[in-house]
Write a protein that holds these residues in place. Structure first.
Motif, mmCIF file in Angstrom:
data_model
loop_
_atom_site.group_PDB
_atom_site.id
_atom_site.type_symbol
_atom_site.label_atom_id
_atom_site.label_comp_id
_atom_site.label_asym_id
_atom_site.label_seq_id
_atom_site.Cartn_x
_atom_site.Cartn_y
_atom_site.Cartn_z
ATOM 1 N N LEU A 192 13.855 0.771 3.934
ATOM 2 C CA LEU A 192 12.337 1.142 3.888
ATOM 3 C C LEU A 192 11.355 0.545 4.962
ATOM 4 O O LEU A 192 11.824 -0.242 5.202
ATOM 5 C CB LEU A 192 12.155 0.670 2.371
ATOM 6 C CG LEU A 192 13.026 0.954 1.278
ATOM 7 C CD1 LEU A 192 12.938 0.244 -0.060
ATOM 8 C CD2 LEU A 192 12.792 2.486 0.697
ATOM 9 N N LYS A 193 10.221 1.112 4.837
ATOM 10 C CA LYS A 193 9.155 0.988 5.787
ATOM 11 C C LYS A 193 8.087 0.707 4.561
ATOM 12 O O LYS A 193 7.729 1.804 4.182
ATOM 13 C CB LYS A 193 9.177 1.494 6.753
ATOM 14 C CG LYS A 193 8.155 0.903 8.032
ATOM 15 C CD LYS A 193 8.474 1.633 9.188
ATOM 16 C CE LYS A 193 6.970 1.993 9.651
ATOM 17 N NZ LYS A 193 6.992 3.208 10.578
ATOM 18 N N GLY A 194 7.156 -0.434 4.605
ATOM 19 C CA GLY A 194 5.943 -0.348 4.001
ATOM 20 C C GLY A 194 4.902 -1.034 4.811
ATOM 21 O O GLY A 194 4.962 -1.703 5.725
ATOM 22 N N LEU A 195 3.808 -1.043 3.948
ATOM 23 C CA LEU A 195 2.405 -1.544 4.536
ATOM 24 C C LEU A 195 1.916 -2.524 3.504
ATOM 25 O O LEU A 195 1.866 -2.021 2.596
ATOM 26 C CB LEU A 195 1.544 -0.200 4.929
ATOM 27 C CG LEU A 195 0.109 -1.009 5.513
ATOM 28 C CD1 LEU A 195 0.449 -1.294 7.057
ATOM 29 C CD2 LEU A 195 -0.827 0.174 5.516
ATOM 30 N N LEU A 196 1.748 -3.729 4.167
ATOM 31 C CA LEU A 196 0.943 -4.725 3.049
ATOM 32 C C LEU A 196 -0.418 -4.785 3.592
ATOM 33 O O LEU A 196 -0.525 -5.250 4.694
ATOM 34 C CB LEU A 196 1.871 -5.816 3.163
ATOM 35 C CG LEU A 196 3.285 -5.763 2.918
ATOM 36 C CD1 LEU A 196 3.882 -7.172 3.075
ATOM 37 C CD2 LEU A 196 3.607 -5.422 1.563
ATOM 38 N N GLU A 233 0.955 -1.265 0.014
ATOM 39 C CA GLU A 233 0.077 0.019 -0.039
ATOM 40 C C GLU A 233 1.026 1.261 0.046
ATOM 41 O O GLU A 233 0.474 2.336 -0.614
ATOM 42 C CB GLU A 233 -0.826 0.052 1.151
ATOM 43 C CG GLU A 233 -2.039 -0.959 1.238
ATOM 44 C CD GLU A 233 -3.297 -0.609 0.273
ATOM 45 O OE1 GLU A 233 -3.569 0.604 0.201
ATOM 46 O OE2 GLU A 233 -3.610 -1.547 -0.383
ATOM 47 N N SER A 234 2.028 1.402 0.847
ATOM 48 C CA SER A 234 2.461 2.355 0.776
ATOM 49 C C SER A 234 4.206 1.871 1.116
ATOM 50 O O SER A 234 4.533 0.989 1.813
ATOM 51 C CB SER A 234 2.396 3.364 1.952
ATOM 52 O OG SER A 234 2.516 2.838 3.026
ATOM 53 N N LEU A 235 5.147 2.943 0.793
ATOM 54 C CA LEU A 235 6.481 2.425 0.856
ATOM 55 C C LEU A 235 7.176 3.623 1.370
ATOM 56 O O LEU A 235 7.218 4.802 0.581
ATOM 57 C CB LEU A 235 6.897 1.716 -0.459
ATOM 58 C CG LEU A 235 8.290 1.149 -0.084
ATOM 59 C CD1 LEU A 235 8.438 -0.004 0.746
ATOM 60 C CD2 LEU A 235 8.624 0.764 -1.553
ATOM 61 N N ASN A 236 7.673 3.830 2.523
ATOM 62 C CA ASN A 236 8.760 5.323 2.854
ATOM 63 C C ASN A 236 10.153 4.794 3.246
ATOM 64 O O ASN A 236 10.522 3.887 3.728
ATOM 65 C CB ASN A 236 7.995 5.718 4.157
ATOM 66 C CG ASN A 236 6.429 6.050 3.897
ATOM 67 O OD1 ASN A 236 6.148 6.295 2.677
ATOM 68 N ND2 ASN A 236 5.725 6.123 4.815
ATOM 69 N N GLN A 237 11.063 5.784 3.109
ATOM 70 C CA GLN A 237 12.255 5.591 3.399
ATOM 71 C C GLN A 237 12.328 5.768 4.827
ATOM 72 O O GLN A 237 11.320 6.443 5.596
ATOM 73 C CB GLN A 237 13.207 6.946 2.827
ATOM 74 C CG GLN A 237 13.076 7.040 1.395
ATOM 75 C CD GLN A 237 14.364 6.245 0.847
ATOM 76 O OE1 GLN A 237 15.184 5.695 1.525
ATOM 77 N NE2 GLN A 237 14.107 5.691 -0.553
HETATM 78 C C1 LIG Z 1 4.383 6.441 4.707
HETATM 79 O O1 LIG Z 1 4.054 7.745 4.784
HETATM 80 C C2 LIG Z 1 2.815 8.355 4.478
HETATM 81 C C3 LIG Z 1 2.467 9.729 4.498
HETATM 82 O O2 LIG Z 1 3.220 10.346 5.639
HETATM 83 C C4 LIG Z 1 1.927 7.754 5.492
HETATM 84 O O3 LIG Z 1 0.426 8.058 5.428
HETATM 85 C C5 LIG Z 1 2.092 6.197 5.440
HETATM 86 O O4 LIG Z 1 1.303 5.360 6.698
HETATM 87 C C6 LIG Z 1 3.412 5.916 5.718
HETATM 88 N N1 LIG Z 1 3.648 4.367 5.479
HETATM 89 C C7 LIG Z 1 4.462 3.514 6.220
HETATM 90 C C8 LIG Z 1 4.545 2.116 6.029
HETATM 91 O O5 LIG Z 1 4.927 4.006 7.370
#
Ligand SMILES: *[C@@H]1O[C@H](CO)[C@@H](O)[C@H](O)[C@H]1NC(C)=O
Ligand SMILES: *[C@@H]1O[C@H](CO)[C@@H](O)[C@H](O)[C@H]1NC(C)=O
Ligand SMILES: *[C@@H]1O[C@H](CO)[C@@H](O)[C@H](O)[C@H]1NC(C)=O
Ligand SMILES: *[C@@H]1O[C@H](CO)[C@@H](O)[C@H](O)[C@H]1NC(C)=O
Ligand SMILES: *[C@@H]1O[C@H](CO)[C@@H](O)[C@H](O)[C@H]1NC(C)=O
Ligand SMILES: CC(=O)N[C@H]1CO[C@H](CO)[C@@H](O)[C@@H]1O
Length: 928
Positions: free
Chosen positions: A142-146, A133-137
């Motif tokens: 990296l950190k992501g949400l599945l 769903e999302s992937l952040n540095q």
């Molecule tokens: C990544 O960043 C977005 C915007 O700040 C946030 O909505 C999202 O939850 C974050 N995702 C993770 C996996 O931390």
């Protein structure tokens, strides 16, 4: 007909998941799907209005067909890439069952059997999985949400997962997938914390968003090391599954299992659940090591470690691909990029910890048997060994010594002279090791057995779900099991050992039965019907249940449930035992354990279990050694001459020769079999065995140095050939030969009636260890003479071995003069090293109380350089230098500039004797 069945059952599945989805987050997901249908099937829209329910079903059928399991989609999956959707054993997977999971069912002519084979039920390419769903540095990566929208067929899907990828070092990637909302059990292993993100990673990481998958590549070659997009990720409370392709079929590790060193990817399944059973192919055995190493094309290697301690299995298939299935914890992967196989294993040990430095005597010869009826009988064997002048460092006792097989007791009649025997051993510079089992006898009147009374008082036993000590049955009868995840238990264990030590001052401890083994299934009260004892999915463990011949998984330990901690039992016991030994003896601990887990090497060595006195068991011991080298447990060996069954004189001679090159060298026998120690045989056999042991004792300085390198940086001791010759694919499947370090090639006879042996010699010059005669190989199989009194050992060109005049114990040996063997390369150079200390003090390297020397040969000059020194080196002299491969007879030889007599033989061996050089001073020897 088939298609019809398929679609109807898929319809049920789709409808169910629809309803559940609605209930879960309130969103009308079902409508969304139907609207796809509405839009997609315009014609049917009209039909629905007209014909109602009938056509609605048709519409569903169409949708399912369109979206999921079209026959085309199923048959588009190549056989080798069919990932098993129905791995359950004891179930005949019918089309109906298979399709109830929304999977493809295709029979094939390849047999499907209960232990693998081409699966008839497999995932379609679009089987629902997670989406990224999302992937952040983050600071380290990296950190992501599945997220998963469609439920799987196991209870308690975790709908939202947190993915983290940390670029820990340039050659190490750490990937962790866990529940994003609540913490789950994680293995209590201290792993080094990383603070800075790797600057120049040798890997790349890419993602597939939907379905979720991750792809790890080697940056330099672009080789895909992992691609998990090939099958759906499943993450439920008690079933976690992830698959990946492999870049080659050269896969090693994944223990503890019996089999060839190189795994077969022909649909085999390896199960991981610590289990007491005589080693048998395809069974889960004593230890658990979820680590593999793969050789890629071009000679690079990588490794993968899944840090998870739950019952699990790994399915291998010819794609080549691999599936991890575990029933708890989290998915916590470490990926090591090498690129050299030696580096992969070092990088793995940087995570799990480097092995302990064993005491010097631990590398001597150990003798044991079950069935020494008395201490006098044990003592007799020691005396007979001395009488025949056969090297022996350590005498052991199995459970015979105990009273009623109870830990911390000595039979007062049969073993009345045990303390005297131990005293006698120690007077002769020898050592004593006895067995301990974890099960503590629970059936004594209060006040009559302190270990139980006190354990009960301190609450250190594992409890059943009822909150009372769980009672099973082992050698002494009914027993309770100490909970080594509790530090109070370590204290109680120490106090017991201390009391025992006052009576019998042992030197090392052998911990057996620590899977933990239980002669009953579960406990005297069985186990519960609950999901810890009977989980929704049970890996293909021997006995079909998690409590087969062990305690109930639901049992309570202080750190977690036994369900989570079972595979750690041997590790935690080893930790308690090593730490007690340090406190009691204030010297390096010597512990040998049957059950093991990653990081075990920090606390103990391992023997390969209760094998048989048979030829094939002798062979299996080599893949066993090599696998444990990969697992960071270099102190490993099998029971020489075999444990159960009757050995023959020939087999035992061959095995003693091979066993002289086990890093841990112990002859051990079972009860009620003829004696098989070296003194039990004819003079010829006895002499051959003695010679093999003298060869080992001569090599102890070299072996000890290899252990230092293992302790220092995770080098292997018993080493697979391909570690040194990764470019030579012919070495990839060799497991009838092995190396010591980089220098010494051991080619044992594993057949009966042989007087020669065929072995592979990688390209280069190999020198006969005993004579120095060269063998020039183009990288080929060569036949060498191997009469019954001889084991072939060859020295690799370009290496220098420190050896020592052997004594009858390591204590005597260690004072003897050194003989250095330099085996010249084709460019006439060589190098080697020597680590030397007092052999038993704690942390000598860490405290700087050691000597370290480097030996080099260049331009006809042998140089010994002292890089670090302590007092120990001043006790030792160098007596002889033998240089193998000196092409022309020298005219003069000088030692530190002074001319010296020498000998030169036709086989190109130059020998200088009577050197009498102090080891603590550098020196040089020159020939011209
Ligand atoms: C990544 O960043 C977005 C915007 O700040 C946030 O909505 C999202 O939850 C974050 N995702 C993770 C996996 O931390
Ligand atoms: C990974 O696997 C997926 C599914 O089989 C495939 O589509 C994709 O091309 C693969 N990626 C790489 C880099 O091989
Ligand atoms: C063992 O030998 C000692 C000394 O010879 C003797 O006193 C003792 O009775 C023997 N023990 C047994 C069990 O035979
Ligand atoms: C086991 O039960 C004992 C009491 O019988 C208690 O003292 C102890 O704390 C319990 N241990 C665990 C891990 O539950
Ligand atoms: C010995 O040789 C090795 C390998 O050639 C080299 O790395 C090392 O520096 C040399 N050491 C000494 C002390 O000459
Ligand atoms: C004690 C015992 O029988 N051990 C095993 C040794 O290994 C073979 C397989 O090679 C098993 O069949 C035996 O059961």
């Amino acid at each position: 007909m088939k298609v019809y069945q398929k679609l109807t059952s898929d319809t049920t599945q789709a409808t169910e998941s629809c309803a559940e989805e609605e209930a879960a987050d309130g969103k009308p997901l079902c409508i969304q799907k139907l609207s796809t249908w509405w839009l997609g099937g315009g014609l049917l829209t009209v039909a629905v209005l007209l014909s109602g329910v009938t056509v609605w079903v048709l519409g569903q059928v169409w949708w399912v067909w369109h979206e999921h399991g079209t026959p085309e989609k199923c048959s588009s999956v190549p056989e080798s890439l069919r990932f098993d959707c129905y791995p359950e054993r004891n179930v005949v997977v019918t089309q109906e069952l298979c399709e109830s999971r929304g999977c493809c069912f295709m029979e094939s002519d390849r047999p499907w059997d209960s232990r693998g084979g081409l699966p008839w039920c497999f995932y379609s390419p679009d089987f629902p999985s997670y989406a990224l769903e999302s992937l952040n540095q983050t600071e380290l990566g990296l950190k992501g949400l599945l997220t998963r929208k469609v439920k799987t067929y196991y209870p308690r899907d975790i709908e939202k997962l947190q993915l983290s990828a940390e670029f820990e070092t340039d050659t190490r990637l750490h990937i962790k997938i866990t529940d994003s909302r609540s913490p789950r059990y994680e293995v209590p292993l201290e792993v080094p914390r990383v603070r800075k993100r790797a600057e120049n990673p040798t890997y790349t990481l890419e993602f597939s968003k939907e379905p979720f998958g991750l792809v790890v590549k080697r940056r330099s070659s672009g080789t895909v090391l992992m691609n998990t997009t090939v099958a759906p990720l499943i993450f439920t409370d008690q079933f976690l599954q992830i698959s990946t392709t492999l870049p080659s079929k050269f896969l090693y590790g994944l223990g503890e299992h019996r089999g060839s060193f190189l795994h077969s990817l022909d649909w085999s399944t390896l199960t991981f659940w610590a289990r007491d059973v005589p080693p048998t192919e395809s069974y889960n055995l004593y230890g658990v090591h979820p680590f593999y190493l793969v050789m890629e094309e071009g000679g690079a290697a990588h490794g993968v470690f899944l840090l998870n301690s739950n019952a699990m299995e790994v399915a291998l298939q010819p794609a080549p691909a691999l599936t991890w299935r575990t029933i708890g914890g989290i998915l916590d992967f470490y990926i090591f990029l090498g690129p050299d196989p030696n580096l992969v294993v070092q990088q793995y040990q940087q995570v799990i910890g480097f092995p302990a430095m064993p005491p010097f005597w631990g590398l001597g010869f150990h003798l044991c048997r079950w069935g020494y009826e008395t201490s006098n009988m044990t003592w007799q064997t020691v005396k007979a060994m001395r009488n025949y002048r056969i090297p022996q460092d350590t005498q052991w006792n199995d459970i015979d010594y105990m009273e009623g097989y109870r830990d911390f007791t000595v039979d007062p009649e049969r073993f009345n002279t045990l303390p005297q025997m131990v005293e006698d051993l120690q007077k002769h510079g020898q050592y004593y090791v006895m067995i301990l089992d974890p099960g503590i006898s629970s059936t004594h009147p209060p006040g009559s057995y302190w270990p139980y009374d006190e354990g009960l008082r301190r609450g250190i036993f594992i409890n059943s779900t009822q909150g009372k000590p769980l009672i099973g049955q082992v050698w002494p009868g009914l027993t309770a099991f100490p909970d080594f995840s509790n530090l109070d238990t370590h204290q109680w264990w120490l106090e017991n050992l201390n009391l025992f030590y006052k009576h019998v001052p042992f030197d090392g401890i052998w911990i057996d039965m620590n899977e933990p083994s239980d002669f009953m299934d579960g406990s005297t009260e069985g186990c519960s019907p609950e999901e810890l004892d009977n989980p929704p999915y049970v890996p293909a463990v021997l006995g079909g249940s998690l409590f087969a011949k062990t305690i109930c998984p639901s049992a309570k330990q202080s750190a977690s449930t036994h369900y989570n901690l079972h595979n750690l039992y041997g590790l935690m016991e080893a930790k308690a035992t090593a730490s007690a030994l340090i406190k009691i003896r204030e010297k390096r601990p010597f512990v040998i354990s049957r059950s093991t887990f990653p990081s075990q090497g920090r606390y103990s060595g391992h023997w390969l279990g209760d094998n048989r006195s048979e030829k094939k068991d002798m062979y299996w011991s080599i893949p066993g050694l090599l696998s444990f080298s990969l697992f960071g447990i270099p102190l490993v060996g099998a029971d020489i001459c075999g444990f159960s069954g009757s050995t023959s004189e020939e087999l035992c001679t061959r095995w003693m020769q091979l066993g002289a090159f086990y890093p841990f060298s112990r002859n051990h026998n079972t009860q009620n079999e003829k004696a098989q120690d070296p003194t039990a045989f004819s003079p010829a056999a006895r002499t051959a065995m003695k010679e093999a042991l003298l060869t080992r004792y001569g090599l102890l300085p070299f072996l000890y140095t290899l252990f230092h390198r293992a302790h220092l940086q995770g080098d292997t001791v018993a080493r697979p050939l391909f570690f040194e010759f990764p470019q030579d694919e012919a070495t990839y499947s060799i497991d009838r030969q092995f190396l010591w370090g980089r220098s010494l090639l051991v080619t044992p006879v594993l057949e009966s009636g042989a007087d020669s042996v065929i072995g592979y010699f990688p390209r280069g010059v190999w020198y006969d260890y005993y004579t120095g005669s060269p063998v020039n190989s183009s990288g080929e199989n060569l036949k060498t003479a191997a009469p019954l009194d001889h084991i072939n050992v060859h020295v690799r060109e370009g290496t220098i071995l420190p050896t020592q005049t052997p004594g009858l114990s390591s204590w005597v040996s260690s004072g003897n003069p050194l003989r250095l063997i330099a085996a010249l390369s084709q460019s006439a150079s060589a190098w080697g090293d020597l680590f030397w200390d007092d052999g038993e003090s704690l942390d000598t390297f860490e405290r700087g109380d050691y000597s370290y020397l480097v030996f080099n040969v260049t331009q006809n000059t042998f140089t010994s350089t002292v890089l670090h020194s302590n007092v120990e080196a001043t006790y030792i002299t160098v007596d002889t230098l033998a240089v193998y491969g000196v092409r022309e007879q020298p005219k003069t030889v000088t030692v530190n500039g002074k001319e010296t007599p020498f000998s030169y033989l036709e086989n190109q061996v130059l020998t200088v004797t009577a050197l009498d050089l102090g080891l603590s001073q550098g020196f040089s020897i020159r020939w011209l």
